[in-house]
Structures are given as C-alpha cells and as structure tokens.
Design an enzyme around this catalytic site. Structure first.
Site, PDB file in Angstrom:
ATOM      1  N   GLN A 172      53.580 -13.619 -42.938  1.00 43.18           N
ATOM      2  CA  GLN A 172      53.902 -14.789 -42.104  1.00 43.18           C
ATOM      3  C   GLN A 172      52.674 -15.693 -41.971  1.00 43.18           C
ATOM      4  O   GLN A 172      51.603 -15.245 -41.566  1.00 43.18           O
ATOM      5  CB  GLN A 172      54.383 -14.324 -40.727  1.00 43.18           C
ATOM      6  CG  GLN A 172      54.836 -15.441 -39.825  1.00 43.18           C
ATOM      7  CD  GLN A 172      56.069 -16.170 -40.339  1.00 43.18           C
ATOM      8  OE1 GLN A 172      57.042 -15.540 -40.724  1.00 43.18           O
ATOM      9  NE2 GLN A 172      56.021 -17.486 -40.353  1.00 43.18           N
TER      10      GLN A 172
ATOM     11  N   ASP B 231      58.817 -15.163 -50.743  1.00 41.78           N
ATOM     12  CA  ASP B 231      58.543 -16.522 -50.276  1.00 41.78           C
ATOM     13  C   ASP B 231      58.479 -17.507 -51.442  1.00 41.78           C
ATOM     14  O   ASP B 231      58.576 -18.710 -51.248  1.00 41.78           O
ATOM     15  CB  ASP B 231      57.209 -16.562 -49.516  1.00 41.78           C
ATOM     16  CG  ASP B 231      57.385 -16.695 -48.011  1.00 41.78           C
ATOM     17  OD1 ASP B 231      58.474 -17.134 -47.585  1.00 41.78           O
ATOM     18  OD2 ASP B 231      56.449 -16.369 -47.271  1.00 41.78           O
TER      19      ASP B 231
ATOM     20  N   LYS C 108      64.057 -13.483 -38.652  1.00 41.18           N
ATOM     21  CA  LYS C 108      64.186 -12.838 -39.969  1.00 41.18           C
ATOM     22  C   LYS C 108      64.692 -11.411 -39.828  1.00 41.18           C
ATOM     23  O   LYS C 108      65.546 -10.961 -40.607  1.00 41.18           O
ATOM     24  CB  LYS C 108      62.834 -12.873 -40.704  1.00 41.18           C
ATOM     25  CG  LYS C 108      62.488 -14.257 -41.229  1.00 41.18           C
ATOM     26  CD  LYS C 108      61.025 -14.386 -41.606  1.00 41.18           C
ATOM     27  CE  LYS C 108      60.714 -15.845 -41.966  1.00 41.18           C
ATOM     28  NZ  LYS C 108      59.289 -16.105 -42.153  1.00 41.18           N
TER      29      LYS C 108
END
Length: 282
Positions: free
Chosen positions: A98, A121, A54
């Site tokens: 995460q 997300d 990322k």
C-alpha cells in the site's frame, strides 16, 4: 439533454460476481484458492481505509486475503525481506504494498522487488514494459477499470479523439497507452500544457486525473463527450472529483460520478488481477 451516469458501483458488482464464479471454478478444478497479501507500513488513515475495503472485497469473492501491518519505522531491508518471502510462498498469488510508504523507504525499489507475476497493482517495470509493447500482463488497476467503464457506454474507441489530463505513472501514462491500443487518437495534457481548454474541447473521450478538485468546468467539455473523472479529493468532509459534475453532465453524453465511478472499479480490477495471477501460476 443531460448525460447518462456511468455507475461504477454497479459495473464493479457485476465484475465481482464473475470473479467469484472464477474463484470457485479454480478451487474446484485445481484446488487453488487465490491468495492476496497486502502490506501496510505505518498508520496513514487513508491507506487504512483502502486496505479495509480491499479485505472486504476479497471476502466477497472468496479470495484469501491477508494484511501484514508493519510499523512506520520498519527498515527498507526488513520490508524487502518480507517481500522476498512472499515471492517464494506458493499460496500467495498477489502482493500489494500500500502506497505511500514512509519517507525513508524507496518506493521504486520496493515495487521492483515484487515478482512481476505477483504484481497485482501492475506497477512493476516488467508489466509496464509488456503493456507498452502490447503483450499480456497484469495491468494497473485504475486505468484497466477506466477502459471497462468506457466499454459500458458501448462507444467504439477506434478513431475517437481521447484527451488525458494528468501524466502519472499510476493513471495518466498507462491509460493513454491502453486507449492507444484500442485505436483512439490520444493527447496527454499536464501542468505545463498550453491552451488546455482548446485541446479538451476537441475530446470525444476526456479522462481527468489531475488531483485538483473541480478544476474542469463545463467550458472545457465538448458537447456529447464521454467524461471520466478519476479525481478524489476530500473537501469539507465530502469527496470531490476533478470535474464540476453539475456543469459537465449538461454537456457530456456519459459521465462518471465521484464517488461511485472509477473508485469501485479499481478494487474490482485488483481482484481480477489476483485471480489472473492465480490462474497463471496454477
């Protein structure tokens, strides 16, 4: 005749080029550089790889990326305080925690604490609810990427029979809603589904997100179907999908490989969501 491969890597690269142009435009016209903060709690090896990927992708398109690495023993209260600070920080447009988190931390509480406008997300209940009723929102990255890959085939989804295997909140449920929004007729299958093969053999579009390597062989696939394999399981140092690729490609009209199919699209959609979040707050 063998099916055509949907090259997720190539599609993601084209999307990243458009995102880079969008980032440059936002910076030039409004003086805003999109900022993404990723929080990594603990030392999970797979998570560390994802986070590095990322970071690299952000650098490619000009998004300002920051990784906050926190110890595995970090308390839930401490993590919530960090998220609240980031919610207030105007230079941070996207916040990503995460997953998975250490067992003593409640993932739901953490996701709910992120401001919906910074939830790149697409997991916050506000964004999920908006997606459910068809309002603009930050959509979850993997399902959003799947729809883009389906668009690459040029097939009109309206009226097509779509079967989704898997009902997770991250992939199965949201992708079924997105397909429904595009006027497909959607069936969701899962571990308790009876006569799975009979159902999948009627699918014009088959999305497999089970997390069980090579569970779907050619006998499950309708001639000419489009097959999207979301599975990524490491077996003997190699990534395997949920579909037996060598068999499926003989029957499918289009198919995603593993790796190089859905995976690259997930990160591309994260970058796109970060740019959207920055535009919304600009």
């Amino acid at each position: 005749m063998e099916g055509k491969i949907i090259d997720g890597k190539a599609v993601a690269q084209r999307i990243k080029e458009r995102i880079k142009a969008g980032v440059d435009e936002l910076s030039r016209e409004k003086g805003i550089t999109p900022g993404l903060t990723v929080i990594l709690v603990g030392e999970d090896p797979a998570s560390q790889i994802y986070v590095r990927n990322k970071e690299k992708a952000c650098q490619e398109v000009g998004i300002r990326s920051r990784v906050m690495r926190m110890a595995a023993e970090t308390s839930q209260e401490e993590l919530l305080r960090v998220i609240e600070d980031l919610n207030q920080d105007k230079a941070v447009h996207g916040i990503l925690v995460q997953l998975p988190l250490p067992k003593h931390i409640d993932e739901k509480q953490i996701i709910n604490a992120i401001h919906p406008g910074k939830d790149v997300d697409g997991f916050h209940p506000v964004n999920v609810g908006k997606m459910m009723i068809g309002e603009p929102c930050l959509e979850p990255c993997t399902p959003k990427g799947i729809l883009r890959l389906l668009d690459e085939t040029g097939i009109d989804l309206a009226g097509k029979r779509a079967v989704v295997i898997g009902r997770s909140n991250i992939v199965g449920k949201p992708v079924s809603l997105m397909l429904l929004k595009r006027d497909a007729t959607v069936t969701v299958c899962h571990s308790k589904t009876q006569n799975l093969k009979e159902i999948t053999r009627e699918a014009d579009i088959l999305v497999v997100a089970m997390g069980r390597p090579e569970s779907i062989d050619g006998s499950y696939i309708k001639e000419g179907a489009v097959v999207i394999d979301v599975g990524t399981t490491r077996v003997d140092q190699r990534l395997k999908g949920d579909v037996v690729f060598e068999e499926a490609i003989k029957k499918a009209s289009w198919i995603t490989p593993v790796p190089g199919g859905v995976g690259p699209m997930t990160i591309a959609m994260l970058l796109e969501n970060t740019l959207t979040a920055a535009r919304n707050h600009g």
